[in-house]
Design an enzyme around this catalytic site. Structure first.
Site, PDB file in Angstrom:
ATOM      1  N   GLY A  46      -2.968  -2.521  -9.100  1.00  0.00           N
ATOM      2  CA  GLY A  46      -1.945  -1.497  -8.932  1.00  0.00           C
ATOM      3  C   GLY A  46      -0.727  -2.112  -8.270  1.00  0.00           C
ATOM      4  CD  GLN A  51       2.652  -3.199  -3.443  1.00  0.00           C
ATOM      5  OE1 GLN A  51       2.260  -2.479  -4.344  1.00  0.00           O
ATOM      6  NE2 GLN A  51       1.874  -4.093  -2.867  1.00  0.00           N
ATOM      7  CB  CYS A  99      -2.295  -4.596   0.289  1.00  0.00           C
ATOM      8  SG  CYS A  99      -0.633  -4.016  -0.104  1.00  0.00           S
ATOM      9  CG  LEU A 100      -0.976  -7.489  -5.137  1.00  0.00           C
ATOM     10  CD1 LEU A 100      -0.281  -7.093  -6.438  1.00  0.00           C
ATOM     11  CD2 LEU A 100      -1.736  -8.794  -5.302  1.00  0.00           C
ATOM     12  CG  HIS A 141      -3.643   0.764  -1.810  1.00  0.00           C
ATOM     13  ND1 HIS A 141      -4.296  -0.100  -0.959  1.00  0.00           N
ATOM     14  CD2 HIS A 141      -2.521   0.094  -2.201  1.00  0.00           C
ATOM     15  CE1 HIS A 141      -3.590  -1.222  -0.837  1.00  0.00           C
ATOM     16  NE2 HIS A 141      -2.503  -1.135  -1.592  1.00  0.00           N
ATOM     17  CD  GLU A 142      -0.932   0.801  -5.753  1.00  0.00           C
ATOM     18  OE1 GLU A 142       0.122   0.545  -5.154  1.00  0.00           O
ATOM     19  OE2 GLU A 142      -1.822  -0.043  -5.932  1.00  0.00           O
ATOM     20  CG  HIS A 145       2.221   0.524  -1.213  1.00  0.00           C
ATOM     21  ND1 HIS A 145       2.509  -0.346  -0.183  1.00  0.00           N
ATOM     22  CD2 HIS A 145       1.134   0.013  -1.839  1.00  0.00           C
ATOM     23  CE1 HIS A 145       1.617  -1.343  -0.199  1.00  0.00           C
ATOM     24  NE2 HIS A 145       0.774  -1.147  -1.186  1.00  0.00           N
TER      25      HIS A 145
HETATM   26  O1  GNR Z   1      -4.850  -5.341  -6.302  1.00  0.00           O
HETATM   27  C1  GNR Z   1      -5.145  -4.475  -5.483  1.00  0.00           C
HETATM   28  N1  GNR Z   1      -6.451  -4.213  -5.244  1.00  0.00           N
HETATM   29  C2  GNR Z   1      -6.892  -3.125  -4.522  1.00  0.00           C
HETATM   30  C3  GNR Z   1      -8.216  -3.096  -4.127  1.00  0.00           C
HETATM   31  C4  GNR Z   1      -8.699  -2.019  -3.444  1.00  0.00           C
HETATM   32  C5  GNR Z   1      -7.885  -0.971  -3.127  1.00  0.00           C
HETATM   33  C6  GNR Z   1      -6.560  -0.983  -3.489  1.00  0.00           C
HETATM   34  C7  GNR Z   1      -6.070  -2.053  -4.198  1.00  0.00           C
HETATM   35  S1  GNR Z   1      -4.411  -2.055  -4.688  1.00  0.00           S
HETATM   36  C8  GNR Z   1      -4.090  -3.768  -4.719  1.00  0.00           C
HETATM   37  C9  GNR Z   1      -2.706  -4.047  -5.252  1.00  0.00           C
HETATM   38  C10 GNR Z   1      -1.703  -3.463  -4.291  1.00  0.00           C
HETATM   39  O2  GNR Z   1      -1.393  -3.968  -3.236  1.00  0.00           O
HETATM   40  N2  GNR Z   1      -1.180  -2.309  -4.620  1.00  0.00           N
HETATM   41  O3  GNR Z   1      -0.336  -1.689  -3.798  1.00  0.00           O
HETATM   42 NI    NI Z   2      -0.852  -2.405  -1.801  1.00  0.00          NI
END
Ligand code: GNR
Ligand code: NI
Length: 174
Positions: A46, A51, A99-100, A141-142, A145
Site C-alpha cells: 500500500g 509518502q 511502513c515504507l 494504516h493508509e 497516513h
Molecule cells: O508495505 C507495507 N506493508 C504493510 C504491512 C502491514 C501493515 C501495513 C502495511 S502498509 C506498508 C506500506 C506502507 O507503508 N504504506 O503506507
Molecule cells: Ni505506511
C-alpha cells in the site's frame, strides 16, 4: 509512469492532514499511476500520496497475495480516493506492521479486525465495501497516513522508542 522518492521519518510532511481530492482529472490519474509504480518498486502492499510528498487524500493498495505459475505475484492495483471509515468492528486483530516511511522496522499493531469504508475511484464514482483481514489492516494504516498518523503512534512509548532507536542505528550502519 515514474518511481517517486519515498518520504521517510522524521520528515514533517508525514504529520500533515491531507486535503480531499476535488478534481478527477489526468493529473490525479498520473499521480495514481506513479504511486502504483512506486509501491511495486518498493515491494509495498500500500502507499499513501503523502509518502511521495503529495498532501491529497489518495492511496493505492495491492496485497499481491495471488501467485502465477512462475510464483510471481499477480498484480491487482486499486486506487482509493477520499476514503472514509464508516464503521469498525468491536473485534480487534493484531498484525506485525511495517511502513515504507519507517524502513525495515516492524511491530505488532492492534486495530479493529473489520471496517466498512466508502471511497471514490479515479473517475469520481463512489463505492462502499466491508473489509477484513490484511485489507482491513492495510486500509486503516493508509487512512492513518492521510491524517498524519504513523503505525508507531499505536505503540507504547517504550516500543515506539525501540523502533526509532533501531532505525537510527541501522541508518548509521548503512
Ligand atoms: O508495505 C507495507 N506493508 C504493510 C504491512 C502491514 C501493515 C501495513 C502495511 S502498509 C506498508 C506500506 C506502507 O507503508 N504504506 O503506507
Ligand atoms: Ni505506511
Amino acid at each position: 509512469m515514474a518511481v517517486l522518492p519515498i518520504v521517510e521519518v522524521p520528515d514533517p510532511c508525514l504529520r500533515l492532514v491531507s486535503r480531499p481530492v476535488e478534481a478527477f482529472d489526468d493529473r490525479l490519474r498520473s499521480l495514481i499511476a506513479d504511486m502504483t509504480e512506486t509501491m511495486y518498486n518498493a515491494h509495498g502492499i500500500g502507499l499513501a500520496a503523502i509518502q511521495v510528498g503529495v498532501d491529497r487524500r489518495v492511496l493505492v493498495i495491492d496485497l499481491q497475495e495471488e501467485r502465477d505459475e512462475e510464483d510471481k505475484p499477480v498484480r491487482h492495483p486499486r486506487a482509493y480516493v477520499n476514503p472514509e471509515v464508516l464503521e469498525v468492528s468491536d473485534e480487534a486483530s493484531v498484525y506485525n506492521e511495517g511502513c515504507l516511511s519507517i524502513p525495515e522496522q516492524y511491530a505488532e499493531v492492534t486495530r479493529p479486525a473489520r471496517c466498512r469504508v466508502r471511497w471514490q475511484d479515479e473517475a469520481g464514482a463512489t463505492h462502499e465495501g466491508e473489509m477484513d483481514g490484511l485489507l482491513a489492516t492495510c486500509m486503516q494504516h493508509e487512512i492513518d497516513h492521510l491524517n498524519g498518523v504513523l503505525f508507531t503512534d499505536h505503540l507504547s512509548r517504550l516500543k515506539r522508542d525501540m523502533v526509532m532507536r533501531k532505525l537510527t542505528k541501522q541508518r548509521k550502519a548503512a
